[in-house]
Design a protein around this motif. Structure first.
Motif, PDB file in Angstrom:
ATOM      1  N   GLU A  63       0.779  -1.345   0.184  1.00  0.00           N
ATOM      2  CA  GLU A  63       0.149   0.012   0.092  1.00  0.00           C
ATOM      3  C   GLU A  63       0.852   1.154   0.019  1.00  0.00           C
ATOM      4  OE1 GLU A  63      -3.319   0.146  -0.345  1.00  0.00           O
ATOM      5  OE2 GLU A  63      -3.194  -1.912  -0.826  1.00  0.00           O
ATOM      6  N   ALA A  64       2.228   1.152   0.415  1.00  0.00           N
ATOM      7  CA  ALA A  64       3.104   2.367   0.290  1.00  0.00           C
ATOM      8  C   ALA A  64       2.540   3.708   1.032  1.00  0.00           C
ATOM      9  CB  ALA A  64       3.646   2.466  -1.137  1.00  0.00           C
ATOM     10  N   PRO A  65       2.116   3.601   2.343  1.00  0.00           N
ATOM     11  CA  PRO A  65       1.676   4.791   2.911  1.00  0.00           C
ATOM     12  C   PRO A  65       2.610   5.744   3.082  1.00  0.00           C
ATOM     13  CG  PRO A  65       1.966   3.119   4.649  1.00  0.00           C
ATOM     14  CD  PRO A  65       2.058   2.415   3.177  1.00  0.00           C
ATOM     15  N   ASP A  66       2.207   7.050   3.005  1.00  0.00           N
ATOM     16  CA  ASP A  66       3.290   8.085   3.273  1.00  0.00           C
ATOM     17  C   ASP A  66       3.455   8.157   4.819  1.00  0.00           C
ATOM     18  OD1 ASP A  66       3.423   9.474   0.652  1.00  0.00           O
ATOM     19  OD2 ASP A  66       1.544   9.095   0.934  1.00  0.00           O
ATOM     20  N   ILE A  67       2.367   8.097   5.426  1.00  0.00           N
ATOM     21  CA  ILE A  67       2.484   7.978   6.956  1.00  0.00           C
ATOM     22  C   ILE A  67       1.827   6.786   7.330  1.00  0.00           C
ATOM     23  CG2 ILE A  67       1.979   9.128   9.145  1.00  0.00           C
ATOM     24  CD1 ILE A  67       1.978  11.878   7.367  1.00  0.00           C
ATOM     25  N   VAL A  68       2.452   6.300   8.591  1.00  0.00           N
ATOM     26  CA  VAL A  68       1.732   5.049   9.356  1.00  0.00           C
ATOM     27  C   VAL A  68       1.272   5.678  10.599  1.00  0.00           C
ATOM     28  CG1 VAL A  68       2.100   3.009   8.003  1.00  0.00           C
ATOM     29  CG2 VAL A  68       3.775   3.732   9.591  1.00  0.00           C
ATOM     30  N   HIS A  69       0.123   5.660  11.217  1.00  0.00           N
ATOM     31  CA  HIS A  69      -0.177   5.828  12.600  1.00  0.00           C
ATOM     32  C   HIS A  69      -0.403   4.718  13.507  1.00  0.00           C
ATOM     33  CE1 HIS A  69      -2.319   9.299  15.005  1.00  0.00           C
ATOM     34  NE2 HIS A  69      -1.687   8.292  15.771  1.00  0.00           N
ATOM     35  N   HIS A  70       0.471   4.200  14.285  1.00  0.00           N
ATOM     36  CA  HIS A  70       0.021   3.089  15.161  1.00  0.00           C
ATOM     37  C   HIS A  70      -0.355   3.728  16.585  1.00  0.00           C
ATOM     38  CE1 HIS A  70       3.923   1.998  12.909  1.00  0.00           C
ATOM     39  NE2 HIS A  70       2.897   1.331  12.217  1.00  0.00           N
ATOM     40  N   VAL A  71      -1.263   2.882  17.095  1.00  0.00           N
ATOM     41  CA  VAL A  71      -2.108   3.211  18.254  1.00  0.00           C
ATOM     42  C   VAL A  71      -2.076   2.045  19.223  1.00  0.00           C
ATOM     43  CG1 VAL A  71      -4.220   3.878  19.186  1.00  0.00           C
ATOM     44  CG2 VAL A  71      -3.581   4.724  16.990  1.00  0.00           C
ATOM     45  N   ALA A  72      -1.553   2.212  20.357  1.00  0.00           N
ATOM     46  CA  ALA A  72      -1.386   1.243  21.563  1.00  0.00           C
ATOM     47  C   ALA A  72      -0.323   0.563  21.248  1.00  0.00           C
ATOM     48  CB  ALA A  72      -2.777   0.426  21.650  1.00  0.00           C
ATOM     49  N   MET A  73       0.197  -0.086  22.312  1.00  0.00           N
ATOM     50  CA  MET A  73       1.430  -0.956  22.635  1.00  0.00           C
ATOM     51  C   MET A  73       2.094  -1.806  21.381  1.00  0.00           C
ATOM     52  SD  MET A  73       4.218  -0.621  24.673  1.00  0.00           S
ATOM     53  CE  MET A  73       3.503  -0.164  26.140  1.00  0.00           C
ATOM     54  N   LYS A  74       1.330  -2.882  21.218  1.00  0.00           N
ATOM     55  CA  LYS A  74       1.569  -3.766  20.208  1.00  0.00           C
ATOM     56  C   LYS A  74       1.522  -3.162  18.911  1.00  0.00           C
ATOM     57  CE  LYS A  74       0.660  -8.139  20.745  1.00  0.00           C
ATOM     58  NZ  LYS A  74       0.172  -9.451  20.869  1.00  0.00           N
ATOM     59  N   ALA A  88       1.429   6.441  18.787  1.00  0.00           N
ATOM     60  CA  ALA A  88       0.590   6.895  19.801  1.00  0.00           C
ATOM     61  C   ALA A  88       0.321   5.886  21.138  1.00  0.00           C
ATOM     62  CB  ALA A  88      -0.987   7.348  19.444  1.00  0.00           C
ATOM     63  N   LEU A  89       0.684   6.365  22.097  1.00  0.00           N
ATOM     64  CA  LEU A  89       0.422   5.342  23.558  1.00  0.00           C
ATOM     65  C   LEU A  89      -0.842   6.186  24.401  1.00  0.00           C
ATOM     66  CD1 LEU A  89       3.948   4.228  24.322  1.00  0.00           C
ATOM     67  CD2 LEU A  89       2.246   2.872  23.345  1.00  0.00           C
ATOM     68  N   GLY A  90      -1.853   5.635  24.558  1.00  0.00           N
ATOM     69  CA  GLY A  90      -2.843   6.243  25.308  1.00  0.00           C
ATOM     70  C   GLY A  90      -2.840   5.849  26.589  1.00  0.00           C
ATOM     71  N   GLY A  91      -1.606   5.908  27.269  1.00  0.00           N
ATOM     72  CA  GLY A  91      -1.068   5.255  28.438  1.00  0.00           C
ATOM     73  C   GLY A  91      -0.422   4.118  28.352  1.00  0.00           C
ATOM     74  N   LEU A  92       0.297   3.941  29.404  1.00  0.00           N
ATOM     75  CA  LEU A  92       1.478   2.771  29.213  1.00  0.00           C
ATOM     76  C   LEU A  92       0.712   1.205  29.517  1.00  0.00           C
ATOM     77  CD1 LEU A  92       4.486   4.636  30.807  1.00  0.00           C
ATOM     78  CD2 LEU A  92       3.792   4.243  28.458  1.00  0.00           C
ATOM     79  N   GLY A  93      -0.210   1.110  30.187  1.00  0.00           N
ATOM     80  CA  GLY A  93      -1.292   0.142  30.077  1.00  0.00           C
ATOM     81  C   GLY A  93      -0.783  -0.862  30.852  1.00  0.00           C
ATOM     82  N   PHE A  94      -1.079  -2.157  31.026  1.00  0.00           N
ATOM     83  CA  PHE A  94      -0.896  -3.438  32.003  1.00  0.00           C
ATOM     84  C   PHE A  94       0.475  -3.704  31.952  1.00  0.00           C
ATOM     85  CE2 PHE A  94      -0.257  -7.961  31.945  1.00  0.00           C
ATOM     86  CZ  PHE A  94      -0.839  -8.365  33.345  1.00  0.00           C
ATOM     87  N   VAL A  95       1.283  -3.778  31.175  1.00  0.00           N
ATOM     88  CA  VAL A  95       2.543  -4.086  30.997  1.00  0.00           C
ATOM     89  C   VAL A  95       3.455  -3.340  31.837  1.00  0.00           C
ATOM     90  CG1 VAL A  95       4.689  -4.770  29.625  1.00  0.00           C
ATOM     91  CG2 VAL A  95       2.401  -5.275  28.851  1.00  0.00           C
TER      92      VAL A  95
END
Length: 396
Positions: free
Chosen positions: A104-115, A135-142
């Motif tokens: 797909e060759a995105p110009d930007i990828v926006h990852h949300v959450a730890m994994k 983007a991390l909406g908090g550092l979570g369980f880990v």
């Protein structure tokens, strides 16, 4: 739904990328679950599309595919497994992301959450994606739990996260200054990479103000039914207030999460309902209508980035009771826009709820003040801030 090819050669991937790239920059959001995308990111994706991006989302597709496609968002299935760490399956997920990025060759990828942040960043670097936003909406369980499972996962997650966040043209979005300091102290990212955006945003126009003076008041906890969301404390407060003779309705708006080790079970919930402590409303698609019925929104959570449920509560003019932790403090000022209580203290939580149950005028004052201070938390504001970050990475 488009399937993910994993066998294309590098030359084939480059050819497809060249042939499919149009004049609109291509943005790909990556999240683990489609329900989260619909509830927290769909409105943003639509806004990004209106701003000139060709927008897609890679996620584990289950029941909401038609909603996403009908919004004009391209949809790609990636079989994320949130429940465990099976090495072969995790490697397969990274390979699927790599193949998707190549094709797909995105110009930007926006990852949300730890994994997605860890796996997606590895794949993006290998595939040569020009710009990466994590983007991390908090550092979570880990990073917050003291269990053996969490401590073990932390040993693996720290070096992986540090590598993921170290890309030359990557930005990290955090939702509160406490998480920023935690990331910096751990050496996971450089200061110049980090941007603070407070929450996922909310559109106040979609929410009607509730009748906060109604008696007996309806108190809702809108969240997945996890221990770390304070569900046990909420039920304990309901039990304690019933023993005190305080009249109110308590409703859990959410469902157990079988893929999360911190989840309560459906049997637990059924027992609370049978005891007359709470109502179980389950997963709801019509959250503006839910908030419009409530007088008090309670979130006794242990850790957060900045919870969207509290933004929605404020947009609805509901009185808020939350825990005095980073994330909740970003929105709730004690005695001004809500009440804050220490985490894991059932009696203090019950006392705060009782104060609001017995004082409709206080509910109205706090709820009105919360709605008035939403300016920095609106969807328009969050979208503009995120577009600025996209411009940064697009310009290298």
């Amino acid at each position: 739904m488009r399937s993910i090819a994993t066998t294309e050669t590098a030359d084939e991937g480059a050819h497809l990328a060249d042939s499919r790239r149009g004049s609109r920059p291509k943005l790909l959001l990556v999240v683990t679950e489609e329900w989260y995308f619909v509830s927290h990111r769909l409105a943003f994706a639509v806004a990004a599309r209106a701003a000139g991006y060709d927008v897609g989302v890679a996620t584990r597709v289950d029941r909401h595919g038609a909603v996403i496609r009908d919004a004009g968002i391209s949809l790609f299935h990636v079989d994320f497994d949130r429940s465990g760490m099976r090495p072969l399956r995790e490697i397969s997920t990274i390979a699927a992301l790599f193949a998707l990025y190549r094709r797909e060759a995105p110009d930007i990828v926006h990852h949300v959450a730890m994994k997605p942040v860890i796996y997606g960043s590895f794949a993006a670097r290998a595939a040569g994606v020009p710009g990466v936003v994590n983007a991390l909406g908090g550092l979570g369980f880990v990073f917050s739990s003291t269990t053996l499972r969490a401590r073990t996962m932390r040993l693996l997650a720290r070096p992986a996260l540090k590598f993921a966040l170290s890309g030359w043209n990557a930005r990290l979005i955090l939702q509160n200054s406490h998480d920023k300091q935690t990331v910096l102290r751990a050496g996971l990212a450089r200061p110049e990479q980090i941007r603070l955006i407070r929450g996922a945003g909310v559109d106040p126009a979609l929410y009607s103000t509730s009748d906060v003076a109604a008696q007996p008041p309806l108190i809702i906890l809108p969240a997945r039914l996890l221990r770390e969301k304070g569900v046990g404390e909420f039920v304990g407060a309901a039990r304690l207030l019933r023993a005190r003779g305080v009249e109110a309705r308590f409703a859990l708006v959410g469902r157990p999460d079988s893929m999360n080790p911190a989840s309560f079970s459906a049997k637990d919930v059924a027992g609370w309902v049978a005891d007359g402590l709470v109502e179980a409303w389950g997963w709801r698609e019509d959250m503006p209508a839910v908030f419009a019925r409530a007088q008090i929104v309670c979130l006794p959570t242990y850790h957060e980035g900045l919870p969207k449920s509290l933004l929605e509560a404020a947009a609805s003019g509901c009185a808020i009771v939350a825990t005095d932790i980073p994330g909740c403090r970003e929105l709730v000022s004690h005695g001004k826009t809500g009440l804050l209580v220490p985490p894991k203290e059932v009696e203090r939580l019950a006392d705060a709820l009782e104060e609001l149950i017995r004082d409709p005028a206080m509910r109205a004052r706090l709820g009105g003040a919360a709605r008035e201070m939403l300016g920095d938390f609106t969807l328009d504001c969050v979208t503009a801030q995120t577009m600025d970050i996209y411009a940064e990475v697009a310009n290298g």
